[in-house]
Design a protein around this motif. Structure first.
Motif, PDB file in Angstrom:
ATOM      1  N   ALA A 108     -12.412  -3.124  -8.887  1.00 59.75           N
ATOM      2  CA  ALA A 108     -11.206  -3.019  -8.352  1.00 59.75           C
ATOM      3  C   ALA A 108     -11.279  -3.529  -7.020  1.00 59.75           C
ATOM      4  O   ALA A 108     -11.944  -3.815  -6.297  1.00 59.75           O
ATOM      5  CB  ALA A 108     -11.022  -1.399  -8.302  1.00 59.75           C
ATOM      6  N   LEU A 109      -9.918  -3.959  -6.596  1.00 62.00           N
ATOM      7  CA  LEU A 109      -9.322  -4.315  -5.327  1.00 62.00           C
ATOM      8  C   LEU A 109      -8.739  -3.489  -4.456  1.00 62.00           C
ATOM      9  O   LEU A 109      -8.119  -2.469  -4.922  1.00 62.00           O
ATOM     10  CB  LEU A 109      -8.351  -5.438  -5.477  1.00 62.00           C
ATOM     11  CG  LEU A 109      -8.752  -6.766  -6.611  1.00 62.00           C
ATOM     12  CD1 LEU A 109      -7.553  -7.709  -6.556  1.00 62.00           C
ATOM     13  CD2 LEU A 109      -9.893  -7.419  -5.858  1.00 62.00           C
ATOM     14  N   LYS A 110      -9.028  -3.362  -3.363  1.00 59.64           N
ATOM     15  CA  LYS A 110      -8.516  -2.440  -2.177  1.00 59.64           C
ATOM     16  C   LYS A 110      -7.164  -2.860  -2.028  1.00 59.64           C
ATOM     17  O   LYS A 110      -6.920  -4.010  -1.912  1.00 59.64           O
ATOM     18  CB  LYS A 110      -9.382  -2.428  -1.100  1.00 59.64           C
ATOM     19  CG  LYS A 110     -10.718  -1.843  -1.079  1.00 59.64           C
ATOM     20  CD  LYS A 110     -11.510  -1.835   0.432  1.00 59.64           C
ATOM     21  CE  LYS A 110     -12.824  -1.032   0.278  1.00 59.64           C
ATOM     22  NZ  LYS A 110     -13.657  -1.166   1.456  1.00 59.64           N
ATOM     23  N   ARG A 111      -6.295  -1.719  -1.973  1.00 55.57           N
ATOM     24  CA  ARG A 111      -4.994  -2.123  -1.545  1.00 55.57           C
ATOM     25  C   ARG A 111      -4.598  -1.875  -0.012  1.00 55.57           C
ATOM     26  O   ARG A 111      -5.303  -0.937   0.587  1.00 55.57           O
ATOM     27  CB  ARG A 111      -4.064  -1.122  -2.218  1.00 55.57           C
ATOM     28  CG  ARG A 111      -3.799  -1.487  -3.746  1.00 55.57           C
ATOM     29  CD  ARG A 111      -2.821  -0.344  -4.368  1.00 55.57           C
ATOM     30  NE  ARG A 111      -2.272  -0.898  -5.999  1.00 55.57           N
ATOM     31  CZ  ARG A 111      -1.736  -0.122  -6.679  1.00 55.57           C
ATOM     32  NH1 ARG A 111      -1.574   1.243  -6.334  1.00 55.57           N
ATOM     33  NH2 ARG A 111      -1.322  -0.731  -7.742  1.00 55.57           N
ATOM     34  N   PRO A 112      -3.774  -2.656   0.527  1.00 56.04           N
ATOM     35  CA  PRO A 112      -3.683  -2.382   1.983  1.00 56.04           C
ATOM     36  C   PRO A 112      -2.969  -0.931   2.100  1.00 56.04           C
ATOM     37  O   PRO A 112      -2.173  -0.490   1.118  1.00 56.04           O
ATOM     38  CB  PRO A 112      -2.407  -3.546   2.126  1.00 56.04           C
ATOM     39  CG  PRO A 112      -2.429  -4.569   1.212  1.00 56.04           C
ATOM     40  CD  PRO A 112      -3.109  -3.702  -0.228  1.00 56.04           C
ATOM     41  N   ALA A 113      -3.561  -0.547   3.357  1.00 56.84           N
ATOM     42  CA  ALA A 113      -2.805   0.934   3.584  1.00 56.84           C
ATOM     43  C   ALA A 113      -1.336   0.874   3.683  1.00 56.84           C
ATOM     44  O   ALA A 113      -0.681  -0.149   4.320  1.00 56.84           O
ATOM     45  CB  ALA A 113      -3.374   1.339   4.914  1.00 56.84           C
ATOM     46  N   ASP A 114      -0.608   1.825   3.080  1.00 57.36           N
ATOM     47  CA  ASP A 114       0.825   2.124   3.267  1.00 57.36           C
ATOM     48  C   ASP A 114       1.108   3.501   4.097  1.00 57.36           C
ATOM     49  O   ASP A 114       1.068   4.689   3.812  1.00 57.36           O
ATOM     50  CB  ASP A 114       1.064   2.276   1.773  1.00 57.36           C
ATOM     51  CG  ASP A 114       2.890   2.484   1.925  1.00 57.36           C
ATOM     52  OD1 ASP A 114       3.336   2.236   3.028  1.00 57.36           O
ATOM     53  OD2 ASP A 114       3.525   2.988   1.102  1.00 57.36           O
ATOM     54  N   ASP A 115       1.219   3.033   5.244  1.00 55.60           N
ATOM     55  CA  ASP A 115       1.557   4.200   6.400  1.00 55.60           C
ATOM     56  C   ASP A 115       2.891   4.731   6.325  1.00 55.60           C
ATOM     57  O   ASP A 115       3.077   5.608   6.869  1.00 55.60           O
ATOM     58  CB  ASP A 115       1.484   3.421   7.836  1.00 55.60           C
ATOM     59  CG  ASP A 115      -0.069   2.741   8.425  1.00 55.60           C
ATOM     60  OD1 ASP A 115      -0.805   3.433   7.517  1.00 55.60           O
ATOM     61  OD2 ASP A 115       0.036   2.075   9.207  1.00 55.60           O
ATOM     62  N   ALA A 116       3.787   4.090   5.417  1.00 55.50           N
ATOM     63  CA  ALA A 116       5.009   4.819   5.494  1.00 55.50           C
ATOM     64  C   ALA A 116       5.095   6.172   4.650  1.00 55.50           C
ATOM     65  O   ALA A 116       5.861   6.737   4.863  1.00 55.50           O
ATOM     66  CB  ALA A 116       5.930   3.612   4.351  1.00 55.50           C
ATOM     67  N   ALA A 117       4.024   6.252   3.873  1.00 56.59           N
ATOM     68  CA  ALA A 117       3.634   7.643   3.120  1.00 56.59           C
ATOM     69  C   ALA A 117       3.725   8.684   4.261  1.00 56.59           C
ATOM     70  O   ALA A 117       3.848   9.726   3.824  1.00 56.59           O
ATOM     71  CB  ALA A 117       2.560   7.555   1.983  1.00 56.59           C
ATOM     72  N   LEU A 118       3.090   8.407   5.460  1.00 57.19           N
ATOM     73  CA  LEU A 118       2.758   9.359   6.370  1.00 57.19           C
ATOM     74  C   LEU A 118       4.156   9.877   6.816  1.00 57.19           C
ATOM     75  O   LEU A 118       4.089  11.170   7.347  1.00 57.19           O
ATOM     76  CB  LEU A 118       2.078   8.927   7.527  1.00 57.19           C
ATOM     77  CG  LEU A 118       0.490   8.123   7.006  1.00 57.19           C
ATOM     78  CD1 LEU A 118      -0.171   7.651   8.285  1.00 57.19           C
ATOM     79  CD2 LEU A 118      -0.352   9.160   6.235  1.00 57.19           C
ATOM     80  N   PHE A 119       4.960   9.177   6.931  1.00 52.96           N
ATOM     81  CA  PHE A 119       6.507   9.658   7.604  1.00 52.96           C
ATOM     82  C   PHE A 119       7.467   9.545   6.585  1.00 52.96           C
ATOM     83  O   PHE A 119       8.478   9.014   7.097  1.00 52.96           O
ATOM     84  CB  PHE A 119       6.614   9.088   8.858  1.00 52.96           C
ATOM     85  CG  PHE A 119       5.528   8.878  10.000  1.00 52.96           C
ATOM     86  CD1 PHE A 119       5.134  10.174  10.545  1.00 52.96           C
ATOM     87  CD2 PHE A 119       4.578   8.000   9.838  1.00 52.96           C
ATOM     88  CE1 PHE A 119       4.082  10.206  11.518  1.00 52.96           C
ATOM     89  CE2 PHE A 119       3.410   8.179  10.866  1.00 52.96           C
ATOM     90  CZ  PHE A 119       3.304   8.939  11.529  1.00 52.96           C
ATOM     91  N   GLY A 120       7.103   9.909   5.168  1.00 58.63           N
ATOM     92  CA  GLY A 120       8.129   9.366   4.359  1.00 58.63           C
ATOM     93  C   GLY A 120       9.254  10.248   3.851  1.00 58.63           C
ATOM     94  O   GLY A 120      10.018  10.037   3.080  1.00 58.63           O
ATOM     95  N   GLY A 121       9.225  11.678   4.432  1.00 60.03           N
ATOM     96  CA  GLY A 121      10.228  12.563   3.832  1.00 60.03           C
ATOM     97  C   GLY A 121       9.887  13.771   3.489  1.00 60.03           C
ATOM     98  O   GLY A 121       9.033  14.518   4.329  1.00 60.03           O
ATOM     99  N   ASP A 122      10.445  14.393   2.390  1.00 60.96           N
ATOM    100  CA  ASP A 122      10.403  15.759   2.003  1.00 60.96           C
ATOM    101  C   ASP A 122       9.418  16.160   1.004  1.00 60.96           C
ATOM    102  O   ASP A 122       9.558  17.149   0.347  1.00 60.96           O
ATOM    103  CB  ASP A 122      11.643  16.356   1.969  1.00 60.96           C
ATOM    104  CG  ASP A 122      12.295  15.828   0.668  1.00 60.96           C
ATOM    105  OD1 ASP A 122      13.308  16.235   0.237  1.00 60.96           O
ATOM    106  OD2 ASP A 122      11.523  14.782   0.137  1.00 60.96           O
ATOM    107  N   GLY A 123       8.237  15.370   1.130  1.00 69.17           N
ATOM    108  CA  GLY A 123       7.556  15.833   0.179  1.00 69.17           C
ATOM    109  C   GLY A 123       6.302  16.608   0.526  1.00 69.17           C
ATOM    110  O   GLY A 123       6.625  17.467   1.302  1.00 69.17           O
ATOM    111  N   GLY A 124       5.090  16.803   0.036  1.00 73.45           N
ATOM    112  CA  GLY A 124       4.045  17.663   0.282  1.00 73.45           C
ATOM    113  C   GLY A 124       3.514  17.411   1.649  1.00 73.45           C
ATOM    114  O   GLY A 124       3.858  16.365   2.535  1.00 73.45           O
ATOM    115  N   PRO A 125       2.315  18.019   2.123  1.00 73.25           N
ATOM    116  CA  PRO A 125       1.966  17.851   3.422  1.00 73.25           C
ATOM    117  C   PRO A 125       0.869  16.605   3.474  1.00 73.25           C
ATOM    118  O   PRO A 125       0.585  16.079   2.517  1.00 73.25           O
ATOM    119  CB  PRO A 125       0.952  19.213   3.739  1.00 73.25           C
ATOM    120  CG  PRO A 125       0.682  19.458   2.140  1.00 73.25           C
ATOM    121  CD  PRO A 125       1.916  19.275   1.420  1.00 73.25           C
TER     122      PRO A 125
END
Length: 280
Positions: A108-125
């Motif tokens: 499998a290939l590693k995917r680039p980190a997506d930092d947007a998920a850290l500050f993305g809205g009203d999901g879980g912690p």
């Protein structure tokens, strides 16, 4: 199966040698690739659309039934780039990190980190691991985070490698279902606080019960530390809300993976309860 290649039977094949090297972290980091062993992990990656360079299977047994529908599609994973390669049992044994190898593995290939998920809205912690060293604990926390709807997971320095074979097995494939990033916590956590994150960390010295905390809304970050020493002093100093899990029985503390699971599902319970109240 458009990308089916000739069988590989020699462990001296350059491609096989490169696969074997992926058992070591430094080569996984250099190559941006990692191995997935067994039908379940490979199937989870295919279902999630994770980029796979190759799927190798026992030439005598053929493609496992569970994976056959994916092999029959263009390129296996829908991106036209996955090679399906029959290999000898000797190669499977050479590339495996378990005593009883399963008849299939993938690169499998590693995917680039997506930092947007850290500050993305009203999901879980957001779940933060600070030096959690045991691969089984890291994998279990990833599994609990994915199951409870966590927004993302952050792996700080000193935390077990996500792509270690033991960690991967412990995740049961859930690493493909939740964003995971590696970060320097000394840099990330102050930035998170500036952006409104609320940092919770478990502590045996805390007086505030997790059941008295509001774990809903934006910017909830749950921090978990090393199995023996807890959060590092640098990270602990940034925690605004030290919390404790009340225990009425005869146990001094919980394993870090158990503690993380308790907090994550308490956060889920609160979110679902708030949603139900808003609907009513």
């Amino acid at each position: 199966m458009r990308n089916l290649e000739p069988a590989l039977t020699s462990a001296q094949n350059p491609r096989v040698k490169a696969w074997v090297k992926l058992s070591e972290r430094k080569y996984r980091n250099q190559e941006g690739r990692f191995k997935l062993e067994g039908v379940h992990l490979v199937k989870e990656a295919l279902e999630a659309g994770w980029p796979l360079e190759a799927v190798a299977f026992d030439e005598g047994l053929g493609v496992p039934d569970e994976l056959a529908p994916y092999a029959e599609r263009e390129g296996g994973s829908g991106n036209g780039e996955t090679d399906w390669i029959p290999v000898s049992p000797d190669i499977i044994a050479k590339c495996s990190e378990t005593e009883t190898p399963q008849p299939v593995f993938a690169i499998a290939l590693k995917r680039p980190a997506d930092d947007a998920a850290l500050f993305g809205g009203d999901g879980g912690p957001v779940v933060v691991l600070d030096g959690v060293q045991d691969p089984g604990n890291v994998g279990t926390i990833v599994r609990s985070a994915a199951a409870s709807g966590a927004a993302a997971i952050v792996l700080g320095k000193g935390t077990a490698d996500l792509f270690n074979a033991k960690t991967l097995r412990a995740t049961m494939g859930t690493l493909f279902r939740v964003p995971i990033v590696e970060a320097d916590l000394a840099e990330l956590l102050p930035e998170a606080k500036r952006r409104g994150a609320k940092l919770f960390g478990t502590s045996l010295q805390a007086h505030l019960s997790i059941y008295e905390c509001d774990l809903t809304g934006d910017g909830i970050w749950l921090l978990f530390g090393n199995e023996g020493g807890g959060l590092s002093p640098e990270v602990e100093a940034l925690v605004e809300r030290p919390v404790i899990i009340p225990m009425s029985g005869q146990a001094e503390s919980l394993n870090v993976a158990m503690a993380a699971t308790v907090l994550l599902f308490e956060a889920q319970r609160q979110r679902l309860g708030k949603l139900e109240a808003e609907i009513m």
